[in-house]
Design an enzyme around this catalytic site. Structure first.
Site, mmCIF file in Angstrom:
data_model
loop_
_atom_site.group_PDB
_atom_site.id
_atom_site.type_symbol
_atom_site.label_atom_id
_atom_site.label_comp_id
_atom_site.label_asym_id
_atom_site.label_seq_id
_atom_site.Cartn_x
_atom_site.Cartn_y
_atom_site.Cartn_z
ATOM 1 N N LYS A 1 -28.182 86.989 31.613
ATOM 2 C CA LYS A 1 -27.245 87.950 31.392
ATOM 3 C C LYS A 1 -27.610 89.191 30.445
ATOM 4 O O LYS A 1 -27.429 90.027 30.646
ATOM 5 C CB LYS A 1 -25.934 87.164 30.744
ATOM 6 C CG LYS A 1 -25.304 86.112 31.793
ATOM 7 C CD LYS A 1 -24.359 85.103 31.133
ATOM 8 C CE LYS A 1 -23.615 84.128 31.987
ATOM 9 N NZ LYS A 1 -23.212 83.132 31.641
ATOM 10 N N GLN B 1 -20.696 80.316 26.042
ATOM 11 C CA GLN B 1 -21.493 79.590 27.356
ATOM 12 C C GLN B 1 -21.187 78.081 27.265
ATOM 13 O O GLN B 1 -21.200 77.497 26.278
ATOM 14 C CB GLN B 1 -23.085 79.736 27.112
ATOM 15 C CG GLN B 1 -24.095 79.354 28.027
ATOM 16 C CD GLN B 1 -23.423 80.037 29.510
ATOM 17 O OE1 GLN B 1 -23.451 81.137 29.513
ATOM 18 N NE2 GLN B 1 -23.677 79.222 30.649
ATOM 19 N N ASP C 1 -15.308 86.327 30.919
ATOM 20 C CA ASP C 1 -15.495 85.366 31.995
ATOM 21 C C ASP C 1 -14.134 84.868 32.783
ATOM 22 O O ASP C 1 -14.280 83.993 33.700
ATOM 23 C CB ASP C 1 -15.776 84.114 30.953
ATOM 24 C CG ASP C 1 -17.360 83.490 31.206
ATOM 25 O OD1 ASP C 1 -17.836 83.850 32.151
ATOM 26 O OD2 ASP C 1 -17.645 82.719 30.016
HETATM 27 N N1 GUN Z 1 -21.344 77.587 32.199
HETATM 28 C C1 GUN Z 1 -21.947 77.547 33.609
HETATM 29 N N2 GUN Z 1 -21.253 78.745 34.158
HETATM 30 C C2 GUN Z 1 -20.706 79.477 33.222
HETATM 31 C C3 GUN Z 1 -20.003 80.715 33.195
HETATM 32 O O1 GUN Z 1 -19.803 81.178 34.338
HETATM 33 N N3 GUN Z 1 -19.643 81.113 31.963
HETATM 34 C C4 GUN Z 1 -19.682 80.402 30.995
HETATM 35 N N4 GUN Z 1 -19.164 80.873 29.827
HETATM 36 N N5 GUN Z 1 -20.256 79.206 30.888
HETATM 37 C C5 GUN Z 1 -20.922 78.703 32.088
#
Ligand code: GUN
Length: 292
Positions: A52, A96, A119
């Site tokens: 990211k 995350q 998200d």
């Molecule tokens: N863990 C696995 N996929 C994601 C996601 O799309 N966002 C977040 N914050 N954590 C994750």
């Protein structure tokens, strides 16, 4: 069989974002800023957050990572969320997942300002999505919607079978696909661990979406000839043939399914890059205050 090249589609969309960000910076605006909170040292989470960060840099966006040990308390984590909520220089942020077991994920997610919840996990954003109101939509479902649209795959009137009902992927995707909206209007069946006749239901799908989290769960005998197969899975399998020591596989047994389906997304290079683009798009929307 045609491979849906998510990486190529994502690159095209990223260059559009990059142009928009460059125009902002030309006008002396500060440009969008995405922050991420990373708790603990889970290898997959580290990789996701690093990609990211890389994606932000590639489109000229600012990013920052708040790293904390897995011993952080829920109270301390809530304080960091509060800090980012009130930081005017941060447009959007993510926490995350997964978080350590002693932290209540729902409590943390519900503390995020919905305007900054890029998200799309906050109940306000999920509720707005259900009603078709402007909202941050969860990145993977949004990425899959764009993948279908960009690949000119008709969804209207089609039978879509989603395997897996997670809050992050299966459930929101089933809602997006069944909405009365452009590039949606599908008839959706959402399957899960208690579904009976799973094989027959999957075989009746015009579009089959595998988001079950089990490596190579979807086999050729579960797929209709000519179906569109979207693979959301991501599993690291130990391999002595690669430099990294592992290779990535999805929820679909790619080789055997590819022989009979019409379209298929590879792993890696299918859904994954689109998820990241969606997160960048949501950050841009947050910066432009399109979600209130
Ligand atoms: N863990 C696995 N996929 C994601 C996601 O799309 N966002 C977040 N914050 N954590 C994750």
């Amino acid at each position: 069989m045609k491979i849906i090249d998510g990486k190529k589609i994502a690159e095209k969309l990223k260059s559009e974002i990059a142009n928009e960000v460059a125009a902002m910076i030309d006008k002396d605006e500060r440009g969008p800023h995405l922050a991420a909170i990373l708790v603990g040292d889970d290898a997959a989470s580290q990789t996701y957050v690093a990609s990211k960060e890389k994606a932000c840099a590639s489109v000229g966006m600012t990013s920052s990572i708040y790293r904390h040990p897995s011993t952080i308390t829920e109270k301390e984590l809530l304080k960091i969320v509060d800090f980012l909520n009130s930081d005017d220089e941060v447009d959007g942020f993510i926490v995350q997942l997964p978080l350590p077991a002693h932290i209540d994920e729902n409590k943390i997610i519900q503390r995020i300002d919905p305007k900054k919840d890029v998200d799309g996990f906050h109940p306000i954003n999920i509720g707005k999505m259900v009603l078709g109101l402007p909202a941050h939509i969860s990145a993977t479902p949004q990425g899959i919607m764009m993948l279908l649209e960009q690949s000119k795959i008709e969804t209207s009137g089609k039978h879509v079978v989603v395997v897996g009902r997670s809050n992050i992927v299966g459930t929101p995707l089933s809602i997006l696909l069944s909405r009365k909206a452009k590039n949606a209007n599908a008839t959706v069946t959402l399957c899960h661990s208690k579904t009976e006749n799973l094989k027959e239901i999957c075989k009746s799908a015009d579009i089959l979406i595998a988001a079950i989290g089990v490596c190579e769960f979807i086999k050729a005998d579960m797929v209709k000839d000519g179906a569109v197969v979207i693979d959301v899975g991501m599993h690291r399998i130990a391999s002595h043939k690669t430099q990294s020591g592992f290779k990535l596989k999805g929820d679909v047994a790619f080789n055997e399914v590819a022989e009979k389906c019409g379209y298929i997304t590879p792993v890696p290079g299918g859904v994954g890059p689109m998820t990241i683009v969606s997160l960048l798009q949501n950050t841009l929307k947050a910066y432009k205050k399109e979600v209130r």
